[in-house]
Design a protein around this motif. Structure first.
Motif, PDB file in Angstrom:
ATOM      1  N   GLN A  62       0.869  -1.168   0.000  1.00 14.48           N
ATOM      2  CA  GLN A  62       0.000   0.000   0.000  1.00 14.48           C
ATOM      3  C   GLN A  62       0.916   1.231   0.000  1.00 14.48           C
ATOM      4  O   GLN A  62       1.806   1.349   0.847  1.00 14.48           O
ATOM      5  CB  GLN A  62      -0.904   0.011   1.228  1.00 14.48           C
ATOM      6  CG  GLN A  62      -1.951  -1.098   1.218  1.00 14.48           C
ATOM      7  CD  GLN A  62      -2.965  -0.930   0.096  1.00 14.48           C
ATOM      8  OE1 GLN A  62      -3.434   0.179  -0.170  1.00 14.48           O
ATOM      9  NE2 GLN A  62      -3.305  -2.029  -0.556  1.00 14.48           N
ATOM     10  N   THR A  64       1.565   5.430  -0.162  1.00 14.23           N
ATOM     11  CA  THR A  64       1.104   6.798   0.069  1.00 14.23           C
ATOM     12  C   THR A  64       2.055   7.742  -0.652  1.00 14.23           C
ATOM     13  O   THR A  64       3.270   7.620  -0.513  1.00 14.23           O
ATOM     14  CB  THR A  64       1.084   7.126   1.568  1.00 14.23           C
ATOM     15  OG1 THR A  64       0.214   6.225   2.239  1.00 14.23           O
ATOM     16  CG2 THR A  64       0.624   8.554   1.812  1.00 14.23           C
ATOM     17  N   GLN A  77      -2.254  11.963  -9.581  1.00 13.59           N
ATOM     18  CA  GLN A  77      -3.488  11.196  -9.420  1.00 13.59           C
ATOM     19  C   GLN A  77      -3.989  10.675 -10.765  1.00 13.59           C
ATOM     20  O   GLN A  77      -4.434   9.516 -10.874  1.00 13.59           O
ATOM     21  CB  GLN A  77      -4.562  12.050  -8.751  1.00 13.59           C
ATOM     22  CG  GLN A  77      -5.814  11.272  -8.372  1.00 13.59           C
ATOM     23  CD  GLN A  77      -5.547  10.255  -7.291  1.00 13.59           C
ATOM     24  OE1 GLN A  77      -5.270  10.599  -6.144  1.00 13.59           O
ATOM     25  NE2 GLN A  77      -5.614   8.964  -7.647  1.00 13.59           N
ATOM     26  N   ASP A  87      -5.700   1.090  -7.094  1.00 14.35           N
ATOM     27  CA  ASP A  87      -6.319   0.728  -5.827  1.00 14.35           C
ATOM     28  C   ASP A  87      -5.329   0.643  -4.677  1.00 14.35           C
ATOM     29  O   ASP A  87      -5.725   0.501  -3.518  1.00 14.35           O
ATOM     30  CB  ASP A  87      -7.050  -0.611  -5.969  1.00 14.35           C
ATOM     31  CG  ASP A  87      -6.118  -1.760  -6.338  1.00 14.35           C
ATOM     32  OD1 ASP A  87      -5.080  -1.500  -6.978  1.00 14.35           O
ATOM     33  OD2 ASP A  87      -6.421  -2.916  -5.987  1.00 14.35           O
ATOM     34  N   ASN A  90      -2.378   6.024  -2.843  1.00 15.45           N
ATOM     35  CA  ASN A  90      -3.172   7.184  -2.441  1.00 15.45           C
ATOM     36  C   ASN A  90      -2.320   8.442  -2.509  1.00 15.45           C
ATOM     37  O   ASN A  90      -1.213   8.478  -1.958  1.00 15.45           O
ATOM     38  CB  ASN A  90      -3.694   7.001  -1.019  1.00 15.45           C
ATOM     39  CG  ASN A  90      -4.670   5.856  -0.905  1.00 15.45           C
ATOM     40  OD1 ASN A  90      -5.645   5.791  -1.653  1.00 15.45           O
ATOM     41  ND2 ASN A  90      -4.423   4.931   0.011  1.00 15.45           N
ATOM     42  N   TYR A  92      -1.878  12.511  -1.730  1.00 18.46           N
ATOM     43  CA  TYR A  92      -2.330  13.599  -0.868  1.00 18.46           C
ATOM     44  C   TYR A  92      -1.606  14.880  -1.267  1.00 18.46           C
ATOM     45  O   TYR A  92      -0.379  14.900  -1.334  1.00 18.46           O
ATOM     46  CB  TYR A  92      -2.057  13.279   0.601  1.00 18.46           C
ATOM     47  CG  TYR A  92      -2.799  12.066   1.084  1.00 18.46           C
ATOM     48  CD1 TYR A  92      -4.124  12.152   1.515  1.00 18.46           C
ATOM     49  CD2 TYR A  92      -2.182  10.816   1.092  1.00 18.46           C
ATOM     50  CE1 TYR A  92      -4.814  11.027   1.950  1.00 18.46           C
ATOM     51  CE2 TYR A  92      -2.861   9.685   1.529  1.00 18.46           C
ATOM     52  CZ  TYR A  92      -4.177   9.797   1.947  1.00 18.46           C
ATOM     53  OH  TYR A  92      -4.849   8.681   2.377  1.00 18.46           O
TER      54      TYR A  92
END
Length: 237
Positions: A62, A64, A77, A87, A90, A92
């Motif tokens: 996963q 970030t 993005q 998926d 992420n 930010y």
């Protein structure tokens, strides 16, 4: 003028909205960093999303990715949404300082191609200044963040010019983050030393393994070592 996109074997990176384009040394960082054992990865200053995407290709982690510039974060993005790993990544749109204030997660791996130029090198392009210059994010802030948010066995891999890499190693050592590896990058065999990728962890290793990577041969062809490192990513290999 660089192209507004860069096509890799398994993903496409659009870069027309980003001050920092895809570059060879960042690709080397993405390919060199060991990611397969990491369950959680943080990409500091993701830009186009390149390093996050390179990590996702070789890892089930996963991921970030944080980026201070709004246009770059939007483009990252978009690049991630069009990739096979949307998926698991992420994005930010935050500074490291903002992210640090709310983050509660520890990371097995942190990867960073940070801004490193001094204010004397500022250009008229403000977005490029944020991406390239350390007035928005100092090396000491990166060290302090990693001290707090690396897991007990976590690793940091960072790309810097030679002088800045030595300064960073001193800052990290003072915070009990120890140098565990170094890859010195040269333009050509017998060419200029342009960057160093350093790995840091909480455990000391003696001696620290160091190696050199030469991008091109004297005849301007890519070296075998460079080709092998980037083979999973570059279309030309």
């Amino acid at each position: 003028m660089p192209n507004d996109y860069f096509k890799f074997k398994q993903f496409l990176v659009k870069q027309d909205k980003c001050a920092m384009k895809v570059c060879t040394d960042s690709c080397i960082l993405g390919a060199y960093t060991p990611v397969t054992q990491a369950a959680t990865i943080l990409d500091i200053g993701t830009g186009t999303g390149l390093l996050a995407l390179m990590a996702a290709q070789r890892s089930p982690a996963q991921i970030t990715a944080i980026e201070i510039d709004a246009a770059a974060a939007t483009q990252a993005q978009e690049n991630i949404n069009s990739s096979p790993w949307a998926d698991r990544i992420n994005v930010y749109q935050q500074s490291l300082q903002e992210f640090s204030a709310t983050n509660q997660q520890l990371f097995n791996l942190i990867i960073c191609n940070p801004p490193f130029y001094a204010a004397s090198h500022l250009s008229p392009d403000q977005a490029r200044n944020v991406a390239m210059h350390s007035q928005e994010l100092s090396l000491s802030e990166i060290v302090r963040f990693c001290r707090r948010f690396l897991s007990a066995t976590g690793k940091l891999f960072i790309l810097l010019p030679p002088t800045e890499s030595r300064n960073f190693a001193s800052l990290a050592q003072a915070e009990n983050l120890h140098l565990i590896s170094a890859l010195h990058i040269f333009t050509f065999t017998r060419g200029k030393h342009i960057r160093t990728i350093q790995g840091f962890g909480r455990e000391q290793i003696t001696p620290v393994p160091e190696e050199n990577l030469f991008i091109r041969n004297i005849n301007n062809t890519y070296t075998t070592a460079f080709q092998e490192l980037l083979r999973d990513y570059y279309l030309i290999f």
